[in-house]
Structures are given as structure tokens and as C-alpha cells.
Design a protein around this motif. Structure first.
Motif, PDB file in Angstrom:
ATOM      1  N   LYS A   4       6.630  18.833 -21.640  1.00  0.00           N
ATOM      2  CA  LYS A   4       5.630  17.787 -21.870  1.00  0.00           C
ATOM      3  C   LYS A   4       4.214  18.367 -21.837  1.00  0.00           C
ATOM      4  CE  LYS A   4       4.177  13.301 -20.138  1.00  0.00           C
ATOM      5  NZ  LYS A   4       4.344  12.300 -19.101  1.00  0.00           N
ATOM      6  N   LEU A   5       3.957  19.254 -20.887  1.00  0.00           N
ATOM      7  CA  LEU A   5       2.642  19.872 -20.767  1.00  0.00           C
ATOM      8  C   LEU A   5       2.360  20.790 -21.952  1.00  0.00           C
ATOM      9  CD1 LEU A   5       0.137  20.073 -19.029  1.00  0.00           C
ATOM     10  CD2 LEU A   5       1.255  21.849 -17.696  1.00  0.00           C
ATOM     11  N   ARG A   6       3.377  21.495 -22.413  1.00  0.00           N
ATOM     12  CA  ARG A   6       3.214  22.346 -23.598  1.00  0.00           C
ATOM     13  C   ARG A   6       2.859  21.520 -24.824  1.00  0.00           C
ATOM     14  NH1 ARG A   6       8.371  26.049 -23.626  1.00  0.00           N
ATOM     15  NH2 ARG A   6       8.812  24.925 -21.763  1.00  0.00           N
ATOM     16  N   GLY A   7       3.536  20.405 -24.987  1.00  0.00           N
ATOM     17  CA  GLY A   7       3.252  19.508 -26.110  1.00  0.00           C
ATOM     18  C   GLY A   7       1.842  18.959 -26.037  1.00  0.00           C
ATOM     19  N   TRP A   8       1.404  18.599 -24.834  1.00  0.00           N
ATOM     20  CA  TRP A   8       0.041  18.099 -24.641  1.00  0.00           C
ATOM     21  C   TRP A   8      -0.966  19.189 -25.004  1.00  0.00           C
ATOM     22  CZ3 TRP A   8      -3.911  19.785 -21.456  1.00  0.00           C
ATOM     23  CH2 TRP A   8      -5.032  18.947 -21.395  1.00  0.00           C
ATOM     24  N   PHE A   9      -0.717  20.411 -24.565  1.00  0.00           N
ATOM     25  CA  PHE A   9      -1.611  21.522 -24.860  1.00  0.00           C
ATOM     26  C   PHE A   9      -1.734  21.742 -26.364  1.00  0.00           C
ATOM     27  CE2 PHE A   9      -2.432  26.002 -25.708  1.00  0.00           C
ATOM     28  CZ  PHE A   9      -3.595  26.213 -24.973  1.00  0.00           C
ATOM     29  N   VAL A  10      -0.608  21.765 -27.057  1.00  0.00           N
ATOM     30  CA  VAL A  10      -0.610  21.968 -28.509  1.00  0.00           C
ATOM     31  C   VAL A  10      -1.412  20.863 -29.192  1.00  0.00           C
ATOM     32  CG1 VAL A  10       0.847  21.980 -30.581  1.00  0.00           C
ATOM     33  CG2 VAL A  10       1.532  23.281 -28.562  1.00  0.00           C
ATOM     34  N   GLN A  11      -1.213  19.634 -28.760  1.00  0.00           N
ATOM     35  CA  GLN A  11      -1.947  18.508 -29.345  1.00  0.00           C
ATOM     36  C   GLN A  11      -3.450  18.664 -29.126  1.00  0.00           C
ATOM     37  OE1 GLN A  11      -0.782  16.127 -31.320  1.00  0.00           O
ATOM     38  NE2 GLN A  11      -2.868  15.406 -31.591  1.00  0.00           N
ATOM     39  N   GLN A  12      -3.853  19.061 -27.941  1.00  0.00           N
ATOM     40  CA  GLN A  12      -5.275  19.252 -27.640  1.00  0.00           C
ATOM     41  C   GLN A  12      -5.877  20.361 -28.490  1.00  0.00           C
ATOM     42  OE1 GLN A  12      -7.120  17.179 -25.602  1.00  0.00           O
ATOM     43  NE2 GLN A  12      -5.180  16.100 -25.745  1.00  0.00           N
ATOM     44  N   VAL A  13      -5.151  21.437 -28.659  1.00  0.00           N
ATOM     45  CA  VAL A  13      -5.643  22.545 -29.487  1.00  0.00           C
ATOM     46  C   VAL A  13      -5.816  22.071 -30.926  1.00  0.00           C
ATOM     47  CG1 VAL A  13      -5.047  24.794 -30.467  1.00  0.00           C
ATOM     48  CG2 VAL A  13      -4.772  24.391 -28.022  1.00  0.00           C
ATOM     49  N   LYS A  14      -4.841  21.331 -31.437  1.00  0.00           N
ATOM     50  CA  LYS A  14      -4.933  20.821 -32.808  1.00  0.00           C
ATOM     51  C   LYS A  14      -6.146  19.910 -32.979  1.00  0.00           C
ATOM     52  CE  LYS A  14      -0.091  21.126 -34.093  1.00  0.00           C
ATOM     53  NZ  LYS A  14       1.126  20.375 -34.450  1.00  0.00           N
ATOM     54  N   ALA A  45      -6.352  30.278 -22.671  1.00  0.00           N
ATOM     55  CA  ALA A  45      -6.297  28.915 -22.142  1.00  0.00           C
ATOM     56  C   ALA A  45      -4.870  28.541 -21.753  1.00  0.00           C
ATOM     57  CB  ALA A  45      -6.860  27.927 -23.160  1.00  0.00           C
ATOM     58  N   TYR A  46      -3.915  28.921 -22.569  1.00  0.00           N
ATOM     59  CA  TYR A  46      -2.520  28.612 -22.267  1.00  0.00           C
ATOM     60  C   TYR A  46      -2.079  29.277 -20.968  1.00  0.00           C
ATOM     61  CZ  TYR A  46       2.453  27.831 -22.972  1.00  0.00           C
ATOM     62  OH  TYR A  46       3.753  27.439 -22.808  1.00  0.00           O
ATOM     63  N   LYS A  47      -2.464  30.541 -20.811  1.00  0.00           N
ATOM     64  CA  LYS A  47      -2.102  31.265 -19.589  1.00  0.00           C
ATOM     65  C   LYS A  47      -2.781  30.676 -18.354  1.00  0.00           C
ATOM     66  CE  LYS A  47      -1.639  35.597 -22.080  1.00  0.00           C
ATOM     67  NZ  LYS A  47      -2.332  36.845 -22.401  1.00  0.00           N
ATOM     68  N   LYS A  48      -3.981  30.143 -18.534  1.00  0.00           N
ATOM     69  CA  LYS A  48      -4.782  29.637 -17.412  1.00  0.00           C
ATOM     70  C   LYS A  48      -4.772  28.115 -17.322  1.00  0.00           C
ATOM     71  CE  LYS A  48      -6.981  33.686 -16.607  1.00  0.00           C
ATOM     72  NZ  LYS A  48      -7.072  34.371 -15.384  1.00  0.00           N
ATOM     73  N   LEU A  49      -3.843  27.470 -17.997  1.00  0.00           N
ATOM     74  CA  LEU A  49      -3.815  26.010 -18.046  1.00  0.00           C
ATOM     75  C   LEU A  49      -3.773  25.372 -16.664  1.00  0.00           C
ATOM     76  CD1 LEU A  49      -3.912  23.634 -19.960  1.00  0.00           C
ATOM     77  CD2 LEU A  49      -1.431  23.757 -20.157  1.00  0.00           C
ATOM     78  N   ASP A  54      -9.363  18.778 -14.764  1.00  0.00           N
ATOM     79  CA  ASP A  54      -9.486  17.429 -15.326  1.00  0.00           C
ATOM     80  C   ASP A  54      -9.113  17.487 -16.801  1.00  0.00           C
ATOM     81  OD1 ASP A  54     -10.233  14.937 -16.232  1.00  0.00           O
ATOM     82  OD2 ASP A  54     -12.246  14.987 -15.364  1.00  0.00           O
ATOM     83  N   GLU A  55      -7.989  16.897 -17.147  1.00  0.00           N
ATOM     84  CA  GLU A  55      -7.503  16.954 -18.525  1.00  0.00           C
ATOM     85  C   GLU A  55      -8.495  16.372 -19.522  1.00  0.00           C
ATOM     86  OE1 GLU A  55      -3.653  15.138 -18.688  1.00  0.00           O
ATOM     87  OE2 GLU A  55      -2.707  16.761 -17.574  1.00  0.00           O
ATOM     88  N   SER A  56      -9.330  15.451 -19.091  1.00  0.00           N
ATOM     89  CA  SER A  56     -10.306  14.834 -19.993  1.00  0.00           C
ATOM     90  C   SER A  56     -11.410  15.816 -20.381  1.00  0.00           C
ATOM     91  CB  SER A  56     -10.913  13.575 -19.369  1.00  0.00           C
ATOM     92  OG  SER A  56     -11.733  13.914 -18.264  1.00  0.00           O
ATOM     93  N   LYS A  57     -11.489  16.931 -19.689  1.00  0.00           N
ATOM     94  CA  LYS A  57     -12.518  17.935 -19.979  1.00  0.00           C
ATOM     95  C   LYS A  57     -11.945  19.143 -20.726  1.00  0.00           C
ATOM     96  CE  LYS A  57     -15.589  16.184 -16.891  1.00  0.00           C
ATOM     97  NZ  LYS A  57     -16.136  15.990 -15.701  1.00  0.00           N
ATOM     98  N   PHE A  58     -10.793  18.959 -21.351  1.00  0.00           N
ATOM     99  CA  PHE A  58     -10.137  20.061 -22.051  1.00  0.00           C
ATOM    100  C   PHE A  58     -11.045  20.701 -23.086  1.00  0.00           C
ATOM    101  CE2 PHE A  58      -7.700  21.954 -25.482  1.00  0.00           C
ATOM    102  CZ  PHE A  58      -6.808  22.753 -24.788  1.00  0.00           C
ATOM    103  N   LYS A  59     -11.701  19.889 -23.901  1.00  0.00           N
ATOM    104  CA  LYS A  59     -12.534  20.433 -24.978  1.00  0.00           C
ATOM    105  C   LYS A  59     -13.629  21.345 -24.426  1.00  0.00           C
ATOM    106  CE  LYS A  59     -15.210  19.236 -29.065  1.00  0.00           C
ATOM    107  NZ  LYS A  59     -15.628  18.169 -29.969  1.00  0.00           N
ATOM    108  N   ALA A  60     -14.363  20.873 -23.448  1.00  0.00           N
ATOM    109  CA  ALA A  60     -15.429  21.694 -22.861  1.00  0.00           C
ATOM    110  C   ALA A  60     -14.849  22.966 -22.249  1.00  0.00           C
ATOM    111  CB  ALA A  60     -16.190  20.896 -21.814  1.00  0.00           C
TER     112      ALA A  60
END
Length: 71
Positions: A4-14, A45-49, A54-60
Motif C-alpha cells: 500500500k505504501l509503495r502504491g502511494w509513493f508511486v502515485q505521489q511521484v506521478k 526518496a524511496y530509500k528514505k521514505l 507528514d505525508e501531506s508535505k511529500f511534494k516539498a
């Protein structure tokens, strides 16, 4: 890392790939270097996820990693 976390990460990167490309191009002014820096930033980022507090600050967070990679 759970699926689930991997999927979330991929979505955020996209969702942020265009911003990442524009930022790296503004610093490096070279398409190949910009693409390489973005790819390295994504890997870092993937290695240091687990350090993202705060997930809401992913972009920054990922853009800061990208800036560091560009320099």
C-alpha cells in the motif's frame, strides 16, 4: 515496505513528476542531466521514505531532495 505504501509513493511521484522536471531543468539547463537528477531523487526518496514525517508535505520533501541532487 508494504504494498500500500509503495502504491502511494508511486502515485505521489506521478503527481509531482512535472514539477520535478521543471525544477531540475531550471537548475541544470540540460534535459539528460535533469532527468538523471530526478531519477536519483526518486530513488533516494524511496530509500528514505521512512523519514517523511507528514505525508501531506511529500511534494516539498521530494523537491528538496531533488534540489540537493541537482547541486
Amino acid at each position: 515496505m508494504e504494498q500500500k505504501l509503495r502504491g502511494w509513493f508511486v502515485q505521489q511521484v506521478k503527481e509531482n513528476e512535472l514539477s520535478m522536471y521543471h525544477l531540475s531543468m531550471s537548475i541544470l539547463c540540460n534535459q539528460e542531466d535533469a532527468a538523471d537528477a530526478a531519477q536519483e531523487a526518486i530513488c533516494t526518496a524511496y530509500k528514505k521514505l521512512d523519514t517523511l514525517r507528514d505525508e501531506s508535505k511529500f511534494k516539498a520533501w521530494i523537491l528538496r531532495i531533488l534540489v540537493n541532487e541537482c547541486y
